[in-house]
Motif scaffolding. Structure first.
Motif, PDB file in Angstrom:
ATOM      1  N   HIS A   5       0.815  -1.219   0.000  1.00 33.83           N
ATOM      2  CA  HIS A   5       0.000   0.000   0.000  1.00 33.83           C
ATOM      3  C   HIS A   5       0.849   1.270   0.000  1.00 33.83           C
ATOM      4  CE1 HIS A   5       0.666  -0.419   4.353  1.00 33.83           C
ATOM      5  NE2 HIS A   5       0.483   0.887   4.399  1.00 33.83           N
ATOM      6  N   ASP A   6       2.160   1.153   0.286  1.00 29.26           N
ATOM      7  CA  ASP A   6       3.054   2.313   0.277  1.00 29.26           C
ATOM      8  C   ASP A   6       3.660   2.595  -1.096  1.00 29.26           C
ATOM      9  OD1 ASP A   6       2.757   2.921   2.955  1.00 29.26           O
ATOM     10  OD2 ASP A   6       4.513   1.772   3.581  1.00 29.26           O
ATOM     11  N   LYS A   8       3.716   3.468  -5.058  1.00 25.08           N
ATOM     12  CA  LYS A   8       2.942   4.110  -6.123  1.00 25.08           C
ATOM     13  C   LYS A   8       3.879   4.397  -7.290  1.00 25.08           C
ATOM     14  CE  LYS A   8      -0.527   6.305  -3.261  1.00 25.08           C
ATOM     15  NZ  LYS A   8      -0.273   6.230  -1.879  1.00 25.08           N
ATOM     16  N   ARG A  31      -1.382  -4.707  -8.013  1.00 24.36           N
ATOM     17  CA  ARG A  31      -1.776  -5.059  -6.642  1.00 24.36           C
ATOM     18  C   ARG A  31      -2.346  -6.470  -6.557  1.00 24.36           C
ATOM     19  NH1 ARG A  31      -0.430  -0.758  -4.055  1.00 24.36           N
ATOM     20  NH2 ARG A  31      -0.681   1.308  -4.940  1.00 24.36           N
TER      21      ARG A  31
END
Length: 133
Positions: A5-6, A8, A31
């Protein structure tokens, strides 16, 4: 290993391939399959999440990201402030623990603990609408 989730697109991370570690730029995140496409130099490759690592945020990394260190005198609580335009990163002690404060104009974020480069890049983007590279 980095938290999925960290990560990008546009983040700077370390990837490991055949025992060698290289710094690279995240191009895309899958993901569903927990894979990250990273460009290292001229090539891009999909890496399993277990082979992707965060870069600890320190003075060397901030200087590489074009921040300048601000001189604080006197400095009773060992604060370190780094500035890039109207954005600043301050390392300090909060209740006896390390903390990081991010300031951009009238927005302030107090983060307990130490950030990684990709986390700073994500906060910077959220606060300024520009990517930090």
């Amino acid at each position: 290993m980095i938290n999925l989730h960290d990560v990008k697109a546009g983040d700077t991370v370390i990837v490991e391939y055949e025992g060698e570690k290289h710094e690279g730029l995240v191009l895309e995140v899958n993901r569903e399959d927990k894979q990250v496409c990273v460009q290292t130099g001229e090539q891009e490759f999909w890496y399993e999440l277990a082979d992707v690592y965060a870069i600890p945020l320190n003075e060397e990394q901030l200087l590489k990201l074009k921040f300048t260190k601000e001189d604080i005198s006197p400095n009773p609580d060992n604060r370190r402030i780094y500035v890039r335009g109207p954005f600043s990163v301050m390392f300090h002690d909060l209740d006896g623990r390390e903390a990081t404060r991010l300031d951009y104009r009238d927005e302030h974020r107090e983060i307990k603990g130490v950030l990684t480069v990709n986390q700073l890049q994500n906060h910077y983007h959220e606060m300024t609408n520009f990517h930090l590279d």
